[in-house]
Design an enzyme around this catalytic site. Structure first.
Site, PDB file in Angstrom:
ATOM      1  N   LYS A  12     -10.609  -0.742  10.966  1.00 40.08           N
ATOM      2  CA  LYS A  12     -10.718  -1.922   9.924  1.00 40.08           C
ATOM      3  C   LYS A  12     -11.229  -3.225  11.169  1.00 40.08           C
ATOM      4  O   LYS A  12     -11.481  -4.486  10.452  1.00 40.08           O
ATOM      5  CB  LYS A  12      -9.302  -2.098   8.916  1.00 40.08           C
ATOM      6  N   GLN A  27      -4.768  -4.934   6.929  1.00 39.74           N
ATOM      7  CA  GLN A  27      -5.627  -5.942   6.219  1.00 39.74           C
ATOM      8  C   GLN A  27      -5.778  -7.723   6.624  1.00 39.74           C
ATOM      9  O   GLN A  27      -6.001  -7.850   6.837  1.00 39.74           O
ATOM     10  CB  GLN A  27      -5.750  -5.967   4.845  1.00 39.74           C
ATOM     11  N   HIS A  33       1.097  -1.550   0.245  1.00 41.08           N
ATOM     12  CA  HIS A  33      -0.128  -0.047  -0.366  1.00 41.08           C
ATOM     13  C   HIS A  33       1.084   0.811   0.103  1.00 41.08           C
ATOM     14  O   HIS A  33       2.118   0.961   0.592  1.00 41.08           O
ATOM     15  CB  HIS A  33      -0.854  -0.599   1.206  1.00 41.08           C
ATOM     16  N   CYS A  90      -4.957   2.465  -3.862  1.00 37.14           N
ATOM     17  CA  CYS A  90      -3.873   3.281  -2.777  1.00 37.14           C
ATOM     18  C   CYS A  90      -2.512   2.152  -3.627  1.00 37.14           C
ATOM     19  O   CYS A  90      -1.504   1.928  -1.995  1.00 37.14           O
ATOM     20  CB  CYS A  90      -3.947   3.524  -2.191  1.00 37.14           C
ATOM     21  N   ASP A 148       3.043  -4.902   8.192  1.00 35.24           N
ATOM     22  CA  ASP A 148       1.912  -4.003   7.890  1.00 35.24           C
ATOM     23  C   ASP A 148       0.613  -4.684   8.333  1.00 35.24           C
ATOM     24  O   ASP A 148       0.335  -5.505   7.288  1.00 35.24           O
ATOM     25  CB  ASP A 148       2.064  -3.345   7.084  1.00 35.24           C
TER      26      ASP A 148
HETATM   27  N1  C6P Z   1      -6.638   0.674   3.161  1.00 38.91           N
HETATM   28  C1  C6P Z   1      -8.572  -0.120   1.742  1.00 38.91           C
HETATM   29  O1  C6P Z   1      -9.305   0.459   1.062  1.00 38.91           O
HETATM   30  P1  C6P Z   1      -5.171   4.412   6.882  1.00 38.91           P
HETATM   31  O2  C6P Z   1      -5.518   4.876   6.095  1.00 38.91           O
HETATM   32  O3  C6P Z   1      -3.753   4.085   8.155  1.00 38.91           O
HETATM   33  O4  C6P Z   1      -6.297   3.309   8.220  1.00 38.91           O
HETATM   34  O5  C6P Z   1      -4.555   2.225   6.782  1.00 38.91           O
HETATM   35  C2  C6P Z   1      -4.144   2.525   5.242  1.00 38.91           C
HETATM   36  C3  C6P Z   1      -3.493   1.338   4.782  1.00 38.91           C
HETATM   37  C4  C6P Z   1      -2.345   1.128   4.881  1.00 38.91           C
HETATM   38  N2  C6P Z   1      -1.945  -1.325   4.773  1.00 38.91           N
HETATM   39  C5  C6P Z   1      -3.098  -1.864   4.262  1.00 38.91           C
HETATM   40  C6  C6P Z   1      -2.228  -3.048   3.892  1.00 38.91           C
HETATM   41  C7  C6P Z   1      -4.062  -0.794   3.723  1.00 38.91           C
HETATM   42  O6  C6P Z   1      -4.778  -1.753   3.335  1.00 38.91           O
HETATM   43  C8  C6P Z   1      -4.581   0.495   4.685  1.00 38.91           C
HETATM   44  C9  C6P Z   1      -5.680   1.063   3.924  1.00 38.91           C
HETATM   45  C10 C6P Z   1      -7.615   0.878   2.314  1.00 38.91           C
HETATM   46  O7  C6P Z   1      -7.430  -0.800   1.383  1.00 38.91           O
HETATM   47  C11 C6P Z   1      -7.960   2.051   2.107  1.00 38.91           C
HETATM   48  S1  C6P Z   1      -6.777   2.944   0.704  1.00 38.91           S
END
Ligand code: C6P
Length: 420
Positions: free
Chosen positions: A240, A217, A137, A378, A214
């Site tokens: 999430k 997910q 991401h 993203c 990270d």
């Molecule tokens: N992915 C998706 O629809 P934040 O925005 O900080 O809570 O998470 C960022 C982020 C970082 N790593 C991974 C693997 C992610 O999936 C995400 C967020 C969302 O896939 C929004 S782009």
């Protein structure tokens, strides 16, 4: 139309996972969108919240809202205790060995930025290497690019194959004595692949490189144990994982966090301030400058309590059954192209319908009550890898049903007829 079908009832019997009952905990699911029952398949972007989480927000503001670590008064003490109890809840959930290893952040993005800008700027030098993967991401690409630019370190990227799996033989060659940190995602948001992070952590350890995982997910689908992974840092976002937005967690091994400089200055992160010199608070407060998201941290702990009380074996079987069913039904549609067919996947399906723009399809799905995400998610480098501008992504949660998948399939057939 009932969103719990005969197939759901069979699954309730075979896995013991009672989705009909679970759905009662999520008030938002019981509404119509554009005249159709809402089908929420955008769980990868953010999950929906159970009633206990919604109630905890209201309870905080109606009973004990106050700033923390600052007042001797009654409400401040209750809020401070709840905030620190939330830290303990997260510690126990991740099986971290010490409460001080849990730093509250705004979310995954801030957690990675904290490590990149604090640890990275203090420890990386010209010629050092930072290893990430081709499926990251943007949150796990851009902060490292910024730090590499500032320090002269070099960014190396583990490639993926067509199925959306990391190529481990290439990772073995890329992770060398020059590698200072390996920062990879546990689960791909765009493709759903579950990465072999245990193997990658092993490779990093052989060359004494640090590891950041990270987990954005991963945490919505299975339990994580940071001691058994033996990673150095693990990050995730509460929103999430059934919790509120604007809050998340950085787990870091205590000795590493202690050695890292603060990355933001302000209230609550100091021991003493004079114009001549400031001394910093101990971890984790050293990394929590300013008034934090007090309500968010407390409510995140409530979300984690809800999640921990569920039967994870049953959830796993149920989610995998949703994934296979969706794959089978989608494959029956002419012109279906799947992106991300890894052996090990969470219930996320990325696809395109030949000749149709993902936004047009997403728009028609919405008209039929179905919420999916369309675009690059993203993760632009993955889209470049496949040579496409984006995908349609259906990301399922344990509260979704087979009948909802049928509703999406019907809407896709209709979209095909309308757009072809
Ligand atoms: N992915 C998706 O629809 P934040 O925005 O900080 O809570 O998470 C960022 C982020 C970082 N790593 C991974 C693997 C992610 O999936 C995400 C967020 C969302 O896939 C929004 S782009």
């Amino acid at each position: 139309m009932s969103l719990v079908s005969d197939k759901d009832k069979l699954m309730i019997e075979s896995t013991g996972f009672d989705v009909e009952n679970i759905r009662k905990d999520f008030p938002i699911l019981h509404q119509k969108v554009n005249g159709k029952p809402l089908v929420y398949f955008d769980n990868g972007a953010t999950s929906q919240k159970p009633q206990t989480v919604i109630d905890a927000i209201s309870n905080y503001y109606s009973s004990y809202n106050a700033n923390i670590h600052r007042g001797v008064h009654h409400l401040s003490q209750i809020a401070t205790s709840a905030y620190e109890e939330a830290r303990e809840e997260v510690r126990s959930y991740l099986n971290a060995s010490k409460k001080e290893e849990i730093v509250f952040t705004k979310g995954t993005t801030e957690g990675i930025n904290l490590v990149a800008h604090s640890w990275g700027r203090a420890n990386l030098k010209a010629g050092d290497e930072v290893v990430i993967s081709a499926m990251e991401h943007h949150a796990n690409i851009v902060p490292w690019q910024m730090v590499c630019e500032a320090t002269g370190a070099i960014l190396k990227v583990i490639p993926i194959d067509n199925k959306g799996e990391l190529i481990l033989s290439d990772a073995e060659k890329l992770i060398t004595e020059k590698t200072k940190i390996l920062s990879v995602m546990h689960v791909s948001n765009a493709l759903g692949s579950i990465n072999p992070i245990e193997d990658l952590i092993c490779l990093a350890k052989k060359v004494n490189a640090l590891t950041l995982i990270d987990g954005a997910q991963a945490v919505p689908h299975f339990m994580v144990d940071v001691q058994s992974l033996d990673c150095d840092f693990y990050v995730f976002s509460a929103h999430k994982l059934l919790g509120p937005t604007g809050v998340g967690v950085l787990y870091g091994k205590l000795e590493l966090l202690e050695a890292m400089p603060p990355w933001q200055g302000g209230g609550d992160m100091i021991k003493e301030v004079t114009f001549a010199k400031t001394t910093y608070a101990d971890v984790p407060l050293k990394f929590e400058a300013g008034t934090p998201n007090i309500e968010g941290c407390i409510v995140m702990a409530e979300a984690i309590r809800y999640w921990r009380a569920l039967d994870h074996d049953a959830i796993d079987k149920y989610e995998q059954a949703l994934l296979s069913y969706a794959k089978e039904k989608l494959s029956e549609i002419d012109g279906m192209i799947f992106y991300g067919t890894a052996e090990k996947k969470v219930p996320v399906i990325s696809f395109l319908l030949e000749g149709l723009h993902p936004y047009d399809v997403g728009f028609i799905l919405d008209k039929h009550g179905v919420a999916v995400r369309t675009g690059h998610h993203c993760a632009q480098p993955i889209m470049d890898f496949y040579g496409i501008p984006g995908t349609i992504r259906a990301s399922f949660s344990f509260y979704n049903t087979f009948a909802e998948i049928d509703q999406m399939i019907d809407a896709l057939h209709l979209a095909k007829r309308m757009l072809s």
